[in-house]
Design a protein around this motif. Structure first.
Motif, PDB file in Angstrom:
ATOM      1  N   ALA A  10       0.126  24.219  10.220  1.00  0.00           N
ATOM      2  CA  ALA A  10       0.276  24.260   8.753  1.00  0.00           C
ATOM      3  C   ALA A  10       1.214  23.205   8.184  1.00  0.00           C
ATOM      4  O   ALA A  10       1.835  23.425   7.159  1.00  0.00           O
ATOM      5  CB  ALA A  10       0.695  25.661   8.304  1.00  0.00           C
ATOM      6  N   ASN A  11       1.333  22.082   8.873  1.00  0.00           N
ATOM      7  CA  ASN A  11       2.044  20.966   8.254  1.00  0.00           C
ATOM      8  C   ASN A  11       1.472  19.649   8.776  1.00  0.00           C
ATOM      9  O   ASN A  11       0.609  19.632   9.644  1.00  0.00           O
ATOM     10  CB  ASN A  11       3.562  21.075   8.433  1.00  0.00           C
ATOM     11  N   TRP A  12       1.955  18.547   8.255  1.00  0.00           N
ATOM     12  CA  TRP A  12       1.403  17.234   8.569  1.00  0.00           C
ATOM     13  C   TRP A  12       1.540  16.862  10.040  1.00  0.00           C
ATOM     14  O   TRP A  12       0.778  16.043  10.560  1.00  0.00           O
ATOM     15  CB  TRP A  12       2.066  16.153   7.715  1.00  0.00           C
ATOM     16  N   PHE A  13       2.481  17.447  10.743  1.00  0.00           N
ATOM     17  CA  PHE A  13       2.743  17.074  12.126  1.00  0.00           C
ATOM     18  C   PHE A  13       1.806  17.770  13.124  1.00  0.00           C
ATOM     19  O   PHE A  13       1.869  17.501  14.310  1.00  0.00           O
ATOM     20  CB  PHE A  13       4.215  17.386  12.454  1.00  0.00           C
ATOM     21  N   PHE A  14       0.914  18.630  12.638  1.00  0.00           N
ATOM     22  CA  PHE A  14       0.031  19.371  13.530  1.00  0.00           C
ATOM     23  C   PHE A  14      -0.782  18.451  14.458  1.00  0.00           C
ATOM     24  O   PHE A  14      -0.781  18.637  15.673  1.00  0.00           O
ATOM     25  CB  PHE A  14      -0.919  20.275  12.744  1.00  0.00           C
ATOM     26  N   LEU A  15      -1.501  17.494  13.899  1.00  0.00           N
ATOM     27  CA  LEU A  15      -2.379  16.659  14.729  1.00  0.00           C
ATOM     28  C   LEU A  15      -1.618  15.844  15.769  1.00  0.00           C
ATOM     29  O   LEU A  15      -1.973  15.894  16.952  1.00  0.00           O
ATOM     30  CB  LEU A  15      -3.267  15.776  13.863  1.00  0.00           C
ATOM     31  N   PRO A  16      -0.569  15.104  15.408  1.00  0.00           N
ATOM     32  CA  PRO A  16       0.121  14.362  16.466  1.00  0.00           C
ATOM     33  C   PRO A  16       0.790  15.281  17.494  1.00  0.00           C
ATOM     34  O   PRO A  16       0.787  14.982  18.690  1.00  0.00           O
ATOM     35  CB  PRO A  16       1.146  13.504  15.728  1.00  0.00           C
ATOM     36  N   TRP A  17       1.358  16.410  17.041  1.00  0.00           N
ATOM     37  CA  TRP A  17       1.990  17.333  17.989  1.00  0.00           C
ATOM     38  C   TRP A  17       0.944  17.880  18.954  1.00  0.00           C
ATOM     39  O   TRP A  17       1.156  17.907  20.170  1.00  0.00           O
ATOM     40  CB  TRP A  17       2.665  18.498  17.252  1.00  0.00           C
ATOM     41  N   HIS A  18      -0.191  18.306  18.410  1.00  0.00           N
ATOM     42  CA  HIS A  18      -1.230  18.917  19.237  1.00  0.00           C
ATOM     43  C   HIS A  18      -1.831  17.912  20.209  1.00  0.00           C
ATOM     44  O   HIS A  18      -2.128  18.252  21.361  1.00  0.00           O
ATOM     45  CB  HIS A  18      -2.314  19.533  18.345  1.00  0.00           C
ATOM     46  N   ARG A  19      -2.029  16.689  19.767  1.00  0.00           N
ATOM     47  CA  ARG A  19      -2.563  15.666  20.675  1.00  0.00           C
ATOM     48  C   ARG A  19      -1.622  15.445  21.850  1.00  0.00           C
ATOM     49  O   ARG A  19      -2.049  15.330  22.991  1.00  0.00           O
ATOM     50  CB  ARG A  19      -2.824  14.362  19.943  1.00  0.00           C
ATOM     51  N   ALA A  20      -0.326  15.372  21.579  1.00  0.00           N
ATOM     52  CA  ALA A  20       0.649  15.191  22.658  1.00  0.00           C
ATOM     53  C   ALA A  20       0.666  16.397  23.588  1.00  0.00           C
ATOM     54  O   ALA A  20       0.711  16.247  24.809  1.00  0.00           O
ATOM     55  CB  ALA A  20       2.040  14.937  22.081  1.00  0.00           C
ATOM     56  N   TYR A  21       0.620  17.587  23.016  1.00  0.00           N
ATOM     57  CA  TYR A  21       0.601  18.811  23.825  1.00  0.00           C
ATOM     58  C   TYR A  21      -0.627  18.829  24.735  1.00  0.00           C
ATOM     59  O   TYR A  21      -0.520  19.088  25.940  1.00  0.00           O
ATOM     60  CB  TYR A  21       0.616  20.046  22.912  1.00  0.00           C
ATOM     61  N   LEU A  22      -1.797  18.560  24.177  1.00  0.00           N
ATOM     62  CA  LEU A  22      -3.026  18.576  24.971  1.00  0.00           C
ATOM     63  C   LEU A  22      -3.033  17.476  26.027  1.00  0.00           C
ATOM     64  O   LEU A  22      -3.536  17.682  27.137  1.00  0.00           O
ATOM     65  CB  LEU A  22      -4.258  18.471  24.075  1.00  0.00           C
ATOM     66  N   TYR A  23      -2.471  16.331  25.708  1.00  0.00           N
ATOM     67  CA  TYR A  23      -2.356  15.253  26.694  1.00  0.00           C
ATOM     68  C   TYR A  23      -1.578  15.750  27.914  1.00  0.00           C
ATOM     69  O   TYR A  23      -2.021  15.593  29.058  1.00  0.00           O
ATOM     70  CB  TYR A  23      -1.661  14.039  26.068  1.00  0.00           C
ATOM     71  N   HIS A  24      -0.435  16.368  27.680  1.00  0.00           N
ATOM     72  CA  HIS A  24       0.386  16.862  28.792  1.00  0.00           C
ATOM     73  C   HIS A  24      -0.275  18.046  29.492  1.00  0.00           C
ATOM     74  O   HIS A  24      -0.182  18.171  30.717  1.00  0.00           O
ATOM     75  CB  HIS A  24       1.795  17.206  28.311  1.00  0.00           C
ATOM     76  N   PHE A  25      -0.966  18.900  28.736  1.00  0.00           N
ATOM     77  CA  PHE A  25      -1.687  20.019  29.344  1.00  0.00           C
ATOM     78  C   PHE A  25      -2.779  19.497  30.278  1.00  0.00           C
ATOM     79  O   PHE A  25      -2.940  19.990  31.394  1.00  0.00           O
ATOM     80  CB  PHE A  25      -2.281  20.910  28.246  1.00  0.00           C
ATOM     81  N   GLU A  26      -3.515  18.481  29.834  1.00  0.00           N
ATOM     82  CA  GLU A  26      -4.541  17.876  30.701  1.00  0.00           C
ATOM     83  C   GLU A  26      -3.911  17.285  31.955  1.00  0.00           C
ATOM     84  O   GLU A  26      -4.480  17.396  33.050  1.00  0.00           O
ATOM     85  CB  GLU A  26      -5.295  16.773  29.959  1.00  0.00           C
ATOM     86  N   GLU A  27      -2.767  16.659  31.811  1.00  0.00           N
ATOM     87  CA  GLU A  27      -2.080  16.089  32.974  1.00  0.00           C
ATOM     88  C   GLU A  27      -1.732  17.182  33.986  1.00  0.00           C
ATOM     89  O   GLU A  27      -1.873  16.989  35.191  1.00  0.00           O
ATOM     90  CB  GLU A  27      -0.815  15.336  32.543  1.00  0.00           C
ATOM     91  N   ILE A  28      -1.276  18.325  33.499  1.00  0.00           N
ATOM     92  CA  ILE A  28      -0.976  19.458  34.388  1.00  0.00           C
ATOM     93  C   ILE A  28      -2.251  19.912  35.088  1.00  0.00           C
ATOM     94  O   ILE A  28      -2.255  20.147  36.302  1.00  0.00           O
ATOM     95  CB  ILE A  28      -0.324  20.621  33.612  1.00  0.00           C
TER      96      ILE A  28
END
Length: 145
Positions: free
Chosen positions: A91-109
């Motif tokens: 619910a704020n502007w930082f959702f997309l960049p935060w989520h992309r970084a989170y998913l990047y690291h999740f994929e790495e795991i």
């Protein structure tokens, strides 16, 4: 005239630009970062995958491996869920960049725990189908159980 560039091309270019400036400033070069971006596994639409697709099986294997880790391991399934639950910038502007970084690291795991270096999380077009895909629900095949 039809635009021949995809959203993925734009994101790659924008990411490469941002990362290359940072890398250039911090490390004095960006060749390795650009190489990693250009060779990144491509995410596929889950609507085109069956429940027995190797991508889905790798995801199941990764989740099972995360659940088997000690609770103190930051890669543990509950630890990862907690990061998303407590820190995701919904619910704020930082959702997309935060989520992309989170998913990047999740994929790495997922890649690390399964040994599948080609794994990429599937995506679904939630504007077309707002329901979580059936492959993630019910029965013993559910990776989230």
């Amino acid at each position: 005239m039809k635009n021949t560039h995809s959203r993925r091309d734009f994101i790659k270019l924008a990411s490469a630009g941002s990362l290359s400036l940072f890398t250039f400033a911090a490390l004095g070069g960006c060749e390795q970062v650009l190489e990693e971006i250009s060779n990144r596994p491509i995410r596929r639409d889950i609507s085109g995958l069956s429940a027995s697709d190797p991508i889905i099986q790798t995801y199941r294997d990764a989740i099972n491996a995360m659940k088997a880790l000690p609770s103190t391991d930051p890669r543990n399934w509950n630890q990862q869920a907690s990061i998303h639950l407590n820190d995701c910038a919904h619910a704020n502007w930082f959702f997309l960049p935060w989520h992309r970084a989170y998913l990047y690291h999740f994929e790495e795991i997922c890649r690390e725990l399964t040994g599948n270096e080609e794994f990429a999380l599937p995506y679904w077009n939630w504007t077309k189908d707002p329901q979580i895909p059936a492959v993630f629900w019910g029965g013993s095949s559910n990776p989230n159980v």
